[in-house]
Design a protein around this motif. Sequence first.
Motif, short mmCIF file in Angstrom:
data_model
loop_
_atom_site.label_atom_id
_atom_site.label_comp_id
_atom_site.label_asym_id
_atom_site.label_seq_id
_atom_site.Cartn_x
_atom_site.Cartn_y
_atom_site.Cartn_z
N TRP A 95 -11.58 -7.94 -18.68
CA TRP A 95 -11.56 -8.80 -17.49
C TRP A 95 -12.96 -9.34 -17.18
O TRP A 95 -13.95 -8.62 -17.29
CB TRP A 95 -11.05 -8.02 -16.27
N TRP A 110 -8.80 -13.83 -7.73
CA TRP A 110 -8.70 -13.04 -8.95
C TRP A 110 -8.13 -11.66 -8.66
O TRP A 110 -8.46 -11.05 -7.66
CB TRP A 110 -10.09 -12.87 -9.59
N ASP A 424 -7.53 -11.34 -16.80
CA ASP A 424 -8.06 -12.40 -15.93
C ASP A 424 -6.97 -13.09 -15.10
O ASP A 424 -7.02 -14.30 -14.87
CB ASP A 424 -8.83 -13.46 -16.75
#
Length: 449
Positions: A95, A110, A424
């Motif tokens: 990530w 996010w 992500d």
Amino acid sequence: MNTSINWKSATGETVGHLARLIQAATVNPPGNELPAILAMKEILECEGFGPEDFKIVESAPNRVNLIARLRGDGSQRPLLLSGHVDVVPVEREHWTHDPFGGEVIDGEIWGRGALDMKGFLAMYLQIFLQARRQGLPLKRDLILAAIADEEDGFTHGSRFLVDQHRELIDSEYGITEGGAFTMYLGRTRAYMIQVAEKGVCWLRMTARGKPGHGSLPHDENAVFYLAQAIERIRRAGHLPVHITPTFKSMLGAASGQIHSPLGKLAGLLGNQAVVNLLLRATKGRNKSMLMALTTNTCSPTILQAGAKTNVIPSQAEVHLDCRKLPGQSLEDVMREILAITGDRVTLEPLHTSPGAEFSTETPFYRLLERETRKLDSEGLVIPLLMPGATDASEYQRAGIKMYGFTPGLLPPEFPVISLGHGHDERLPLSFIESGLPVLWNVVNEFCAG
Ligand SMILES: [Zn+2]
């Protein structure tokens, strides 16, 4: 439509709620949903909801569900907005930003669950809060459900609610994840509203043979029998084609809107011919998706045989992740597989879920379609048969007509499909701002009167 809502500030508030939900790490398994449910509770209490307005029900320690209700005049049956708060695991090292940070970076929020499906749940929550703030005169109850365990078998969430707390969620219609966001198919923008999903039939396939010493090979080895059965499945390519009502309406809606004769033509051809035609028309792109939409599928996954290198085992087995189309039964799937493998192997079910199919001819579906069209007047609106499973199939058992409806605009470069359970994961704030008014219109039109 009520235009007194400032959607920009409603979006800001939604993002704040979503950040709190993301920060409550609810990875399933083990699925510790409690912190997310407590965040929901706090938000509702701050808004003035009291103990008579929502219930928290626990199916096991830390496995909790929250169901809140805005009461209508009872003249029509409730509408359910349902979102799961559990998320799939993360591989942190892949990530770019903290998967449980809930940070807003360059116009996107996010974190694990931003898409699947804490983001959509935060949007449902916002609409629920607005309905109360605006004093929407409801003719049906509006129910908001924040639930557990969608990602690992439904046991502690929708299945638990349907089996043990049906009075809390009993509704005529409902929405949950599964569609109405922008998908880019070449130059076409499509909005797919989920109306059906495949059922799960996880099977164990077992081959039995003659045991023996590894130093004296013989050809009645169970491993050979199993390998042969698996190879036959591979060579067959796929199980027989079945065209479901939903697939027909997908095809009809798509070809009608792009003025293609495909939809009408498909009505005249046999099942396999329809698929061949579509494979040719799409030049084989998305073949696995097309086959998933038109056949029961079968993927070998876990293999097991033997305990010692020098012992020929008497038994070898493989798990098959099979998914059945609406209208097909577990027995249908097993029969189709055995027709390919032959009877050197046996099959037994490990886990099943029913799958679901809801009509596109309901007033609620037509409303969803209409409002989605307003979101993007040039986009195609298409009913979707989902190859995977969501809470909709459990809710179906309670007679609730569920549609996958999480509307909003996504930019062309946004990789929505790969981010779902991928690295992500994130959601553009512009999506929330475009989707909230659509959800509001749907709730307003369907529930207020
Ligand atoms: Zn989900």
